[in-house]
Enzyme design. Structure first.
Site, mmCIF file in Angstrom:
data_model
loop_
_atom_site.group_PDB
_atom_site.id
_atom_site.type_symbol
_atom_site.label_atom_id
_atom_site.label_comp_id
_atom_site.label_asym_id
_atom_site.label_seq_id
_atom_site.Cartn_x
_atom_site.Cartn_y
_atom_site.Cartn_z
ATOM 1 N N ASN A 62 0.830 -1.191 0.000
ATOM 2 C CA ASN A 62 0.000 0.000 0.000
ATOM 3 C C ASN A 62 0.868 1.247 0.000
ATOM 4 O OD1 ASN A 62 0.515 -0.901 2.754
ATOM 5 N ND2 ASN A 62 -0.986 0.582 3.481
ATOM 6 N N GLU A 64 0.282 5.249 0.643
ATOM 7 C CA GLU A 64 -0.640 6.277 1.111
ATOM 8 C C GLU A 64 -0.212 7.660 0.649
ATOM 9 O OE1 GLU A 64 -2.199 4.000 5.120
ATOM 10 O OE2 GLU A 64 -0.945 5.765 5.379
ATOM 11 N N CYS A 73 -4.044 0.498 -2.658
ATOM 12 C CA CYS A 73 -3.897 -0.763 -1.927
ATOM 13 C C CYS A 73 -2.822 -1.648 -2.552
ATOM 14 C CB CYS A 73 -5.215 -1.523 -1.923
ATOM 15 S SG CYS A 73 -6.573 -0.661 -1.112
ATOM 16 N N GLU A 75 -2.838 -4.887 -3.175
ATOM 17 C CA GLU A 75 -3.319 -5.858 -4.154
ATOM 18 C C GLU A 75 -3.430 -5.237 -5.543
ATOM 19 O OE1 GLU A 75 -4.485 -5.118 -1.133
ATOM 20 O OE2 GLU A 75 -5.768 -6.713 -0.359
ATOM 21 N N CYS A 112 -9.899 -5.603 0.419
ATOM 22 C CA CYS A 112 -11.033 -4.686 0.534
ATOM 23 C C CYS A 112 -11.963 -4.859 -0.675
ATOM 24 C CB CYS A 112 -10.545 -3.244 0.644
ATOM 25 S SG CYS A 112 -9.931 -2.534 -0.906
ATOM 26 N N CYS A 115 -10.458 -3.840 -4.072
ATOM 27 C CA CYS A 115 -9.479 -4.823 -4.547
ATOM 28 C C CYS A 115 -10.168 -6.101 -5.015
ATOM 29 C CB CYS A 115 -8.459 -5.128 -3.455
ATOM 30 S SG CYS A 115 -7.309 -3.751 -3.189
#
Length: 160
Positions: A62, A64, A73, A75, A112, A115
């Site tokens: 990830n 940010e 993210c 993934e 999530c 993803c």
């Protein structure tokens, strides 16, 4: 009216050492990727590792940003990296792990919703399942045989 029941199955491993060797090795790649995550705001580091049918392993973590919606993210970083480098790839499996610098993550952390949606498109397009293996920092590991088992009634291009 008709009522249907949707079932999903998963294999639960009590810890990382119970995984088959290929899955164990892939998860270790995800752990290494997690350690390189850029998560100064959430302090929640996620790593992902994909195994492609050509034997290549692609990783992501990830990333940010102070403008929160601008982050990404692990993934999706990994799958888009794989798609850009190997556009005709088949993704066999993905390993995902998460850890926090604030608290111990001792239960499995699945992908999530965004993803799941992104990964489902790859699974649908390749017409082969993508195994999903996920864990926290320690503890149990979950393995499913297909991403779509995590996302019943998925949205795909057939609706467009």
């Amino acid at each position: 009216m008709k009522k249907i029941q949707i079932n999903s199955s998963a294999t639960i491993f009590e810890n990382l050492s119970e995984l088959p060797k290929e899955d164990f090795d892939l998860m270790h790649c995800a752990i290494e990727a997690r350690r390189k995550a850029y998560a100064p705001y959430s302090k929640f580091n996620v790593g992902a590792a994909l195994l492609l049918n050509n034997g290549k392993i692609m990783t992501g973590n990830n990333q940010e940003n102070a403008a929160y919606p601008s982050g990404m993210c692990a993934e999706r970083v990994a799958i888009w990296k794989a798609g850009s480098e190997f556009p005709d790839m088949i993704v066999k499996k993905i390993a995902i792990t998460a850890a926090s610098s604030e608290t111990e993550v001792n239960k499995p952390v699945g992908p999530c919703g965004a993803c799941r949606q992104t990964l489902s498109e790859y699974e649908i397009n390749q017409k082969q399942p993508i195994e999903i293996i996920f864990m926290g920092e320690i503890g149990q590991v979950v393995k499913t045989e297909s991403l779509l088992s995590l996302l019943p009634f998925s949205f795909d291009s057939s609706y467009l």
